[in-house]
Design an enzyme around this catalytic site. Structure first.
Site, short mmCIF file in Angstrom:
data_model
loop_
_atom_site.label_atom_id
_atom_site.label_comp_id
_atom_site.label_asym_id
_atom_site.label_seq_id
_atom_site.Cartn_x
_atom_site.Cartn_y
_atom_site.Cartn_z
N GLN A 120 -5.63 -3.39 10.70
CA GLN A 120 -4.53 -2.74 11.42
C GLN A 120 -4.97 -1.48 12.14
O GLN A 120 -4.14 -0.64 12.50
CB GLN A 120 -3.39 -2.40 10.46
N LYS B 91 0.83 -1.22 0.00
CA LYS B 91 0.00 0.00 0.00
C LYS B 91 0.86 1.26 0.00
O LYS B 91 0.64 2.18 -0.78
CB LYS B 91 -0.91 0.02 1.24
N THR B 92 1.85 1.28 0.87
CA THR B 92 2.71 2.46 0.93
C THR B 92 3.50 2.60 -0.36
O THR B 92 3.71 3.69 -0.88
CB THR B 92 3.63 2.38 2.16
N ASP C 257 -1.97 7.82 3.68
CA ASP C 257 -1.49 6.48 4.09
C ASP C 257 -2.10 6.14 5.45
O ASP C 257 -2.55 7.02 6.18
CB ASP C 257 0.05 6.49 4.19
N GLU C 258 -2.10 4.87 5.81
CA GLU C 258 -2.62 4.40 7.10
C GLU C 258 -4.02 4.97 7.37
O GLU C 258 -4.32 5.45 8.46
CB GLU C 258 -1.67 4.80 8.26
N ARG D 13 5.00 -7.41 10.93
CA ARG D 13 6.20 -6.58 10.73
C ARG D 13 7.39 -7.45 10.31
O ARG D 13 8.41 -6.96 9.83
CB ARG D 13 6.62 -5.82 12.02
N1 LIG Z 1 5.27 -5.52 -6.45
C1 LIG Z 1 6.22 -5.65 -5.55
N2 LIG Z 1 7.35 -6.32 -5.84
C2 LIG Z 1 8.33 -6.46 -4.92
N3 LIG Z 1 8.29 -5.98 -3.68
C3 LIG Z 1 7.19 -5.30 -3.32
C4 LIG Z 1 6.11 -5.09 -4.23
N4 LIG Z 1 5.17 -4.38 -3.57
C5 LIG Z 1 5.64 -4.16 -2.34
N5 LIG Z 1 6.86 -4.70 -2.18
C6 LIG Z 1 7.69 -4.70 -0.95
O1 LIG Z 1 6.90 -5.29 0.08
C7 LIG Z 1 7.15 -4.67 1.33
C8 LIG Z 1 5.85 -4.18 1.92
O2 LIG Z 1 5.37 -3.07 1.16
P1 LIG Z 1 4.64 -1.85 1.84
O3 LIG Z 1 5.38 -1.42 3.05
O4 LIG Z 1 4.34 -0.86 0.82
O5 LIG Z 1 3.31 -2.59 2.32
P2 LIG Z 1 2.08 -1.97 3.11
O6 LIG Z 1 0.87 -2.56 2.50
O7 LIG Z 1 2.18 -0.51 3.13
O8 LIG Z 1 2.31 -2.60 4.55
P3 LIG Z 1 1.67 -2.13 5.95
O9 LIG Z 1 0.25 -2.57 5.93
O10 LIG Z 1 2.45 -2.85 6.96
O11 LIG Z 1 1.81 -0.63 6.00
C9 LIG Z 1 8.15 -3.58 1.07
O12 LIG Z 1 9.43 -4.06 1.38
C10 LIG Z 1 8.02 -3.33 -0.42
O13 LIG Z 1 9.21 -2.84 -0.96
MG LIG Z 2 2.33 0.85 4.75
#
Ligand SMILES: Nc1ncnc2c1ncn2[C@@H]1O[C@H](COP(=O)(O)OP(=O)(O)OP(=O)(O)O)[C@@H](O)[C@H]1O
Ligand SMILES: [Mg+2]
Length: 806
Positions: free
Chosen positions: A278, A53-54, A239-240, A660
């Site tokens: 979350q 997402k981020t 975000d969040e 995490r």
């Molecule tokens: N398409 C992708 N290919 C490879 N790595 C990815 C891809 N998308 C995300 N990632 C990696 O996966 C990890 C998690 O991504 P991110 O932090 O954006 O998730 P999130 O959904 O924001 O998580 P959270 O809910 O904990 O905030 C990061 O290390 C990111 O670089």
């Molecule tokens: Mg995130």
């Protein structure tokens, strides 16, 4: 955590913004790509942890700038921490150069401060307003409640503050609260709220909740102001999103708009990303409702689900799924990954909290020794800040580099707050709470009675406390004795003198030094016999350093011709006192999480282990995660045990903790725990039972029968043991062969070193020190020792303490 840092490696930092679309979209899956390129109506991305997402948000900004030719000034992105905001801005700057500075990337609070400074006049405030934190708020509410003759035993200031905060988070203003009050408590709260708000205005101050609420009312009451921001920010990203409360949600809606406004300005493109599982800030008013509201208020919203997880192994994800799916009323979603099962989760049942900490420390040692993880790859989580102490003790003993994030914060220390209060008064003389805080600090002969007389005068005349002080000097306040008048005269002259320093353009750190000297604050501490006061002097020196660095960094930015400084009305000048105070007011725990590559000097580049609460860990990721204290009554928190709603929130917190971890996850609990004074015995956390058995490799399930040291006899027999069995664990742990010297021989020597406050000691590692306080008895005896430059250290006094009493 994903930030723009992980833009495709082949994208050179200074490549022009037109860097191919392929670069930006290549390493995204189809759903992510859809979210990044989506144009037009509002977009809601709801997806599980680690699904990118981020990454989608940050990549979208890059895409807007690079592909859709959006000007950075049209972008407003809201992140959960200042640190995340800074990282995002830096990375965009690397991509598009100085134009990035026109982008607003900040937390909700920083964004609102910025808007409010600009628009202060409209709200009849001055742009040099103060920002009151929870402590200031409590002080002001205490004053108000006292003046309203409210019985503090019946209605504690803290309770009143919580109720008022809740009202503000629901955007209920004082009038409405008064009109709606239906019972005695609500009437009392409303009464305090009305007066509290009046005094905030008079003090030219906003509290934290006001920052949001007043911005919302500003946008709602002044369509031209709303239109200015609507025209300016054509892209709003959040975000969040699951942790926004009603007020924050409304703010987003007002900014972006749901329909064309009266002048026909279309709504901004809005993208919010979040994960209902979350949502862990219900106590601050965040509710799942914000997602429902979004769908209701934006009927044309498009929703994208992301289900592939890129962070964790399948084992970790399965564990997370197993825990969270016990929560009722959630939208089912299943995270999956194609990265394989990976290592099993490691479980450990410790005899007590010291044993648990020793297990964690040994395990980290072993991983580092085998080259499987650097220290900076490791995070240790606990439910509440007070659980960090045991870890600190053993980490210090073993020489494991670590950093505790949060806890008693630097800016909450008394001496630091005193100095900040002085600075605030200088920046905003109307700031009554700060002014009254320092009125007689250090003691200058203005007693409580004199203060009360001046306060009454201020009330009667409807003038500020500062103005009332001046009246006192001019003899216009009856009932003040001449000695008080003289003392007040001295104080007012002192503030005037310091104020001139600011007018003459002195740097913040010079002003701070002047305050320390001219008030006599520093000398008083230096001359004190209390060793704690010496630590206070060091903290003040640290504050001066913080201020100096602030000036220097700002000077660098100003000198950097690539950095386009955005000069806006009301925004404090870079490096100025108001800018410094703003920074200090908005600093949050999570802002001091060490960066993965931010190794400390002399640590061989391996960085530091990060210790923090689960709340602070939101959005972050670590290759190795230790989830500690998984006991019913600790995690889930005692408060949640009989309450299904709170329990659901604790379970979401457990889900955050587990997710995490990237590669290795540890879960542990202790049979007895002493964090709250008396040793307590807690049953295993229900979350432990919810982990599928085949995913966990239990290193130890039963309490050890061969405890060392004290009271090793009564295993599970109902008598809490105050045993410390570090040595016992050590010999059976994988790293026992590494023989960490400070933990070595002689540990079984359980003769406690007897120390008293004021004793001088010599420690092998820290050098000479003075005992500041002693705690606990027998095996739990500890002493906090001030080792001067080496800092303040709390040490256990049994075992092989490499220290002698002088
Ligand atoms: N398409 C992708 N290919 C490879 N790595 C990815 C891809 N998308 C995300 N990632 C990696 O996966 C990890 C998690 O991504 P991110 O932090 O954006 O998730 P999130 O959904 O924001 O998580 P959270 O809910 O904990 O905030 C990061 O290390 C990111 O670089
Ligand atoms: Mg995130």
């Amino acid at each position: 955590m994903d930030t723009l840092f992980d833009l495709p490696a082949e994208t050179p930092a200074r490549k022009p913004a037109s860097g191919g679309q392929a670069d930006l979209l290549d390493d995204l899956n189809p759903s992510q790509r859809e979210a990044v390129t989506h144009a037009g109506g509002p977009l809601l991305v709801v997806a599980g942890a680690g699904s990118g997402k981020t990454r989608v948000l940050t990549r979208r900004i890059a895409y807007l700038l690079g592909q859709r030719r959006v000007h950075p000034g049209e972008i407003m992105a809201i992140t959960f921490t200042n640190k995340a905001a800074a990282e995002m801005r830096d990375r965009v700057a690397a991509l598009v150069g100085r134009r990035a500075n026109a982008m607003w990337v900040s937390t909700f609070h920083s964004m609102c401060v910025r808007i409010l400074r600009r628009e202060a006049k409209t709200l009849d405030m001055s742009s040099s307003f103060s920002i009151y934190d929870s402590d200031d708020t409590k002080r002001l509410i205490t004053l108000v409640a006292r003046d309203l003759d409210i019985d503090p035993k019946r209605y504690a200031a803290r309770t009143l503050a919580v109720h008022i905060s809740n009202l503000k988070n629901e955007l209920v203003d004082p009038d409405e609260a008064s009109a709606n009050a239906a019972n005695d408590l609500e009437r009392r709260v409303a009464e305090v709220y009305v007066e509290y708000q009046r005094r905030l205005n008079q003090a030219n101050a906003f509290d934290f909740d006001d920052l949001i609420m007043r911005t919302v009312s500003l946008l709602q009451a002044f369509p031209d102001v709303a239109e200015y921001y609507r025209r300016r920010f054509r892209h709003v990203l959040v975000d969040e999103y699951q942790d926004t409360n009603h007020a924050q949600y409304t703010l987003v809606r007002e900014l972006a708009g749901t329909a064309p406004n009266e002048s026909g300005v279309e709504p901004a493109e809005l993208v919010v990303v979040g994960d209902a599982d979350q949502s862990i800030y219900a106590f601050r008013g965040a509710t799942i409702r914000n997602i429902e509201e979004f769908e209701r208020d934006f009927p044309n919203a498009h929703t994208i689900l992301l289900e592939q997880n890129y962070r964790s192994t399948q084992t970790i994800l399965s564990a997370a799924n197993a825990v969270i799916e016990r929560n009722p009323n959630r939208r089912a979603k299943r995270l999956w990954t194609d990265s394989g099962d990976g290592e099993k989760i490691v479980g450990y049942v410790a005899d007590n909290d010291h044993d648990e900490a020793a297990f964690v420390a040994n395990e980290i040692d072993a991983l580092a020794e085998k080259g499987e993880a650097d220290y900076s790859d490791v995070a240790v989580f606990y439910r509440t800040n007070n659980q960090s102490r045991v870890f600190e003790e053993i980490f210090i003993r073993l020489g494991l580099p670590y950093k505790v994030v949060g806890g008693v914060r630097f800016y909450e220390r008394r001496e630091v707050r005193d100095m900040i209060a002085y600075l605030r008064v200088l920046a905003n003389p109307e700031d009554t709470v700060s002014l009254r805080r320092v009125l007689n600090v250090p003691k200058r002969g203005i007693g409580d009675r004199a203060e009360a007389v001046v306060a009454t005068h201020a009330e009667r005349e409807r003038i500020s406390f500062a103005a009332a002080l001046r009246d006192a000097v001019e003899g216009k306040v009856p009932l003040l004795n001449p000695r008080s008048v003289k003392a007040i005269g001295g104080f007012v002259a002192l503030l005037d003198e310091l104020g001139e320093l600011i007018t003459s353009g002195a740097e913040v750190h010079d002003v701070l030094e002047a305050v320390l000297d001219k008030t006599g604050y520093r000398v008083e501490l230096e001359e004190s016999d209390d060793p704690q006061d010496h630590t206070r002097v060091e903290n003040l020196d640290e504050l001066v350093t913080v201020a100096r660095e602030f000036t220097e960094i700002t000077a660098e930015v100003v000198a950097d011709e690539n950095a386009e400084l955005v000069v806006e009305p009301g925004v404090p000048a870079p490096g100025s006192l108001p800018a410094f105070l703003e920074r200090v007011s908005l600093v949050a725990d999570a802002d001091s999480v060490p960066s993965p590559d931010g190794g400390e000097e002399g640590d061989g580049g391996a960085g530091v282990v990060t210790l923090m609460t689960v709340h602070t860990a939101k959005g972050l990721e670590y290759p190795v995660v230790f989830c500690t204290g998984w006991e019913d009554g600790v995690f889930p928190h005692m408060r949640a045990l009989g309450d299904p709603t709170e329990l659901a929130e604790e379970r979401r917190l457990a889900y955050v903790a587990i997710t995490r971890a990237r590669k290795r996850l540890y879960v542990s609990r202790a049979i007895t725990r002493s964090a709250w004074g008396q040793p307590s015995m807690n049953p295993a956390s229900r979350f432990l039972d919810e982990l599928p058995g085949d995913l966990v490799d239990w290193r130890r399930l039963e309490p050890s029968s061969a405890g060392f040291g004290f009271g090793s006899g009564s295993r599970g027999g109902g008598t809490p043991r105050a045993a410390t069995t570090w040595g016992g664990r050590r010999t059976s742990s994988p790293s026992s062969s590494s023989g960490t010297p400070s933990f070595g021989k002689g540990w079984k020597d359980t003769v406690a070193l007897k120390l008293d406050v004021g004793d001088r000691v010599s420690h092998d590692k820290y050098g000479l020190g003075t005992v500041i306080s002693c705690d606990g008895v027998g095996p739990r005896a500890t002493a906090t020792i001030d080792f001067g430059a080496a800092g303040k250290v709390r040490l256990m006094l049994i075992g092989s303490v490499p220290m002698v009493k002088l």
